[in-house]
Design an enzyme around this catalytic site. Structure first.
Site, PDB file in Angstrom:
ATOM      1  N   SER A 133       0.990  -1.117  -0.018  1.00 29.48           N
ATOM      2  CA  SER A 133      -0.510  -0.152  -0.239  1.00 29.48           C
ATOM      3  C   SER A 133       1.268   1.080   0.073  1.00 29.48           C
ATOM      4  O   SER A 133       1.915   1.044   0.228  1.00 29.48           O
ATOM      5  CB  SER A 133      -0.884  -0.085   1.294  1.00 29.48           C
ATOM      6  OG  SER A 133      -1.512   1.393   1.692  1.00 29.48           O
ATOM      7  N   TYR A 146      -2.245  -0.360  10.049  1.00 30.22           N
ATOM      8  CA  TYR A 146      -2.282  -0.345   8.938  1.00 30.22           C
ATOM      9  C   TYR A 146      -0.527  -0.073   8.520  1.00 30.22           C
ATOM     10  O   TYR A 146       0.609  -0.681   7.370  1.00 30.22           O
ATOM     11  CB  TYR A 146      -3.292   0.403   8.194  1.00 30.22           C
ATOM     12  CG  TYR A 146      -3.089  -0.660   6.385  1.00 30.22           C
ATOM     13  CD1 TYR A 146      -3.722  -2.036   6.856  1.00 30.22           C
ATOM     14  CD2 TYR A 146      -3.240   0.518   5.795  1.00 30.22           C
ATOM     15  CE1 TYR A 146      -3.558  -2.747   5.067  1.00 30.22           C
ATOM     16  CE2 TYR A 146      -2.781  -0.126   4.805  1.00 30.22           C
ATOM     17  CZ  TYR A 146      -3.254  -1.124   4.175  1.00 30.22           C
ATOM     18  OH  TYR A 146      -3.313  -1.480   3.033  1.00 30.22           O
ATOM     19  N   LYS A 150       2.172  -2.781   6.292  1.00 30.97           N
ATOM     20  CA  LYS A 150       2.396  -3.028   5.186  1.00 30.97           C
ATOM     21  C   LYS A 150       3.951  -2.068   5.185  1.00 30.97           C
ATOM     22  O   LYS A 150       4.415  -2.072   3.755  1.00 30.97           O
ATOM     23  CB  LYS A 150       1.285  -2.164   4.337  1.00 30.97           C
ATOM     24  CG  LYS A 150       0.009  -2.387   4.188  1.00 30.97           C
ATOM     25  CD  LYS A 150       0.148  -3.526   3.069  1.00 30.97           C
ATOM     26  CE  LYS A 150      -1.363  -4.152   3.399  1.00 30.97           C
ATOM     27  NZ  LYS A 150      -1.819  -5.193   2.294  1.00 30.97           N
TER      28      LYS A 150
END
Length: 241
Positions: A133, A146, A150
């Site tokens: 991402s 998150y 990532k």
């Protein structure tokens, strides 16, 4: 891009980018082995493309390894499964931090280990794409766990490329901007928050799952034979804005 005769493992194939990738691969001749948590998603995917389905909770390390072994042998691997929980940094719980790393970082490692071990043992080449991402490059409010998970996946991709390249296995990552999947709708449903992100994307829109799937398929093909160890932004120019 012709995948006739190729068997491809796709994790997170039930929804979003993973499903778009599985469907696109099947339409271009691949035999798809779909791993995802929801049996219902697998049922509808089977009906659409005739894939082999394995239901697995990728937060469970032992179950993930067993599912990866069940999916073998395969020629190619797409690690696409991902999850998120929206929490401000000061409120991030250990439970959610661990969950996101289990699904977004550890599961790709486990599946890739089993895939690569089988390819090396059989003396065959292969290719892996890890779906990361743009959040691995920038800090996004309410995405602390998150972003960290990532960024960890990108680091893992680079090490995999260093170690697996000499064994004939190419490894790359893709780093999408906001992509209109069910998870993204959850994360970007606030119009003000979405508008602020859109102003930073020169192309003026969020991505569609097929936008990302096309790049994943390219990275799996021999046309990308000298592309290795890359975390490729697919972001409409977000990172240059």
């Amino acid at each position: 891009m012709d995948f006739e005769g190729k068997r491809v493992i796709v994790t997170g194939a039930g929804k979003g980018i993973g499903r778009a990738t599985a469907v696109m691969l099947a339409r271009r001749g691949a035999s798809v082995v779909a791993l995802t948590r929801s049996p219902r998603d697998l049922e509808t995917l089977e009906a659409e493309i005739g894939c082999i389905s394995i239901a697995v909770d990728l937060a469970d390390a032992d179950a993930t390894r067993a599912a990866a072994r069940q999916a073998l042998p395969a020629d190619l691997l797409v690690n696409c499964a991902g999850t998120t929980e929206l929490e401000a940094f000061l409120d991030v719980s250990v439970e959610n931090f661990d969950l996101l790393h289990a699904v977004n970082t550890r599961a790709p490692m486990i599946v890739a280990q089993e895939f690569a071990r089988e390819r090396v043992a059989s003396g065959r080449k292969g290719a892996i794409v890890n779906v990361s991402s743009c959040a691995s490059f920038v800090g996004i409010p309410d995405h602390a766990a998150y972003c960290a998970s990532k960024a960890g996946l990108d680091g893992l991709t680079r090490v995999m490329a260093k170690e697996l390249g000499p064994k004939g296995i190419r490894v790359n990552g893709v780093a999408p901007t906001v992509t209109l999947t069910p998870m993204a709708v959850k994360a970007w449903s606030d119009p003000d928050k979405a508008a602020a992100m859109l102003t930073r994307i020169p192309l003026g829109r969020f991505a569609e799952p097929d936008d990302i799937a096309e790049v994943i398929l390219f990275l799996l093909t021999d046309a990308a034979g000298m592309v290795h160890g890359l975390s490729m932004p697919v972001d409409g120019g977000y990172l240059i804005a």
